[in-house]
Design a protein around this motif. Structure first.
Motif, mmCIF file in Angstrom:
data_model
loop_
_atom_site.group_PDB
_atom_site.id
_atom_site.type_symbol
_atom_site.label_atom_id
_atom_site.label_comp_id
_atom_site.label_asym_id
_atom_site.label_seq_id
_atom_site.Cartn_x
_atom_site.Cartn_y
_atom_site.Cartn_z
ATOM 1 N N TYR A 30 11.161 -25.615 -0.648
ATOM 2 C CA TYR A 30 10.790 -26.346 -1.857
ATOM 3 C C TYR A 30 10.992 -27.824 -1.578
ATOM 4 O O TYR A 30 11.776 -28.207 -0.729
ATOM 5 N N ALA A 31 10.249 -28.649 -2.292
ATOM 6 C CA ALA A 31 10.354 -30.091 -2.060
ATOM 7 C C ALA A 31 9.994 -30.829 -3.344
ATOM 8 O O ALA A 31 9.253 -30.322 -4.183
ATOM 9 N N MET A 32 10.519 -32.038 -3.452
ATOM 10 C CA MET A 32 10.190 -32.894 -4.593
ATOM 11 C C MET A 32 8.720 -33.278 -4.521
ATOM 12 O O MET A 32 8.187 -33.523 -3.450
ATOM 13 N N ASP A 34 5.669 -36.010 -6.059
ATOM 14 C CA ASP A 34 5.635 -37.435 -6.410
ATOM 15 C C ASP A 34 5.827 -37.654 -7.909
ATOM 16 O O ASP A 34 6.300 -38.708 -8.326
ATOM 17 N N ARG A 37 8.624 -38.286 -12.341
ATOM 18 C CA ARG A 37 9.890 -38.868 -11.880
ATOM 19 C C ARG A 37 11.028 -38.347 -12.761
ATOM 20 O O ARG A 37 10.847 -38.169 -13.956
ATOM 21 N N THR A 61 18.689 -31.305 -3.296
ATOM 22 C CA THR A 61 17.229 -31.189 -3.393
ATOM 23 C C THR A 61 16.831 -30.082 -4.365
ATOM 24 O O THR A 61 15.939 -30.272 -5.197
ATOM 25 N N ARG A 64 17.296 -31.146 -8.029
ATOM 26 C CA ARG A 64 16.327 -32.188 -8.382
ATOM 27 C C ARG A 64 14.928 -31.591 -8.572
ATOM 28 O O ARG A 64 14.208 -31.944 -9.504
ATOM 29 N N VAL A 65 14.547 -30.679 -7.690
ATOM 30 C CA VAL A 65 13.255 -30.000 -7.827
ATOM 31 C C VAL A 65 13.235 -29.190 -9.123
ATOM 32 O O VAL A 65 12.245 -29.187 -9.860
ATOM 33 N N TYR A 66 14.333 -28.502 -9.414
ATOM 34 C CA TYR A 66 14.432 -27.721 -10.650
ATOM 35 C C TYR A 66 14.197 -28.616 -11.867
ATOM 36 O O TYR A 66 13.376 -28.302 -12.735
ATOM 37 N N GLN A 68 12.769 -31.551 -12.013
ATOM 38 C CA GLN A 68 11.414 -32.089 -11.989
ATOM 39 C C GLN A 68 10.409 -31.064 -12.522
ATOM 40 O O GLN A 68 9.545 -31.388 -13.340
ATOM 41 N N ARG A 69 10.530 -29.836 -12.095
ATOM 42 C CA ARG A 69 9.617 -28.786 -12.576
ATOM 43 C C ARG A 69 9.863 -28.484 -14.043
ATOM 44 O O ARG A 69 8.931 -28.206 -14.797
#
Length: 158
Positions: A30-32, A34, A37, A61, A64-66, A68-69
């Motif tokens: 998984y990745a951030m 763009d 924000r 990471t 942060r991905v969690y 963001q989604r």
């Protein structure tokens, strides 16, 4: 000359295979993105054990991905963050979006707490704008951290 070309070609083949294995085997699944924000602070709770601090760095990471989604209303993307031993994470992910999605638009603080074992770690997610708090279990499986989401036995993959 043929021998040199053959050696060079073989070397390129080995380097290519190594790169593919590294790319697929060692990068996080998984990745951030763009956007959107997010404003997330990840910290370890005060502990006499240094591994809590290390775990906070390891899960940075993922959380942060969690968030963001969550902010983006991406329940399907959140469900993809569920640990491999968990089934049907979709309904829980959709509930998280309904409950915390709007709150994820403001500052979020994630506190990594001391886990009972090194591959289970509870975290507290605090949404500062709304004052909501969420408790999540993070599970390490196959070298990556996941969210305990849905139905399942977190120790099944151990």
């Amino acid at each position: 000359m043929k021998r040199l070309a053959l050696s060079f070609g073989s070397g390129l083949l080995v380097a290519g295979i190594t790169a593919v294995v590294w790319w697929n085997g060692f990068r996080e699944p998984y990745a951030m993105a763009d956007a959107p924000r997010v404003d997330v602070t990840v910290r370890a709770e005060k502990s006499r054990y240094p591994d809590v601090r290390e775990t906070a760095e390891d899960v940075d990471t993922l959380v942060r991905v969690y968030v963001q989604r969550l902010k983006g209303g991406d329940a399907k993307g959140i469900a993809e963050l569920a640990g491999p031993a968990y089934e049907r994470p979709g309904p829980a992910a959709a509930q998280y979006v309904r409950t915390y999605g709007r709150a994820a638009g403001g500052p979020v603080e994630v506190t990594v707490r001391e886990g009972v074992v090194s591959y289970f770690n509870p975290v507290t997610v605090t949404y500062e704008d709304t004052g909501q708090r969420q408790e999540l279990l993070l599970v390490k499986d196959d070298g990556h951290w996941w969210i305990g989401l849905g139905k399942g036995d977190p120790a099944a993959g151990m």
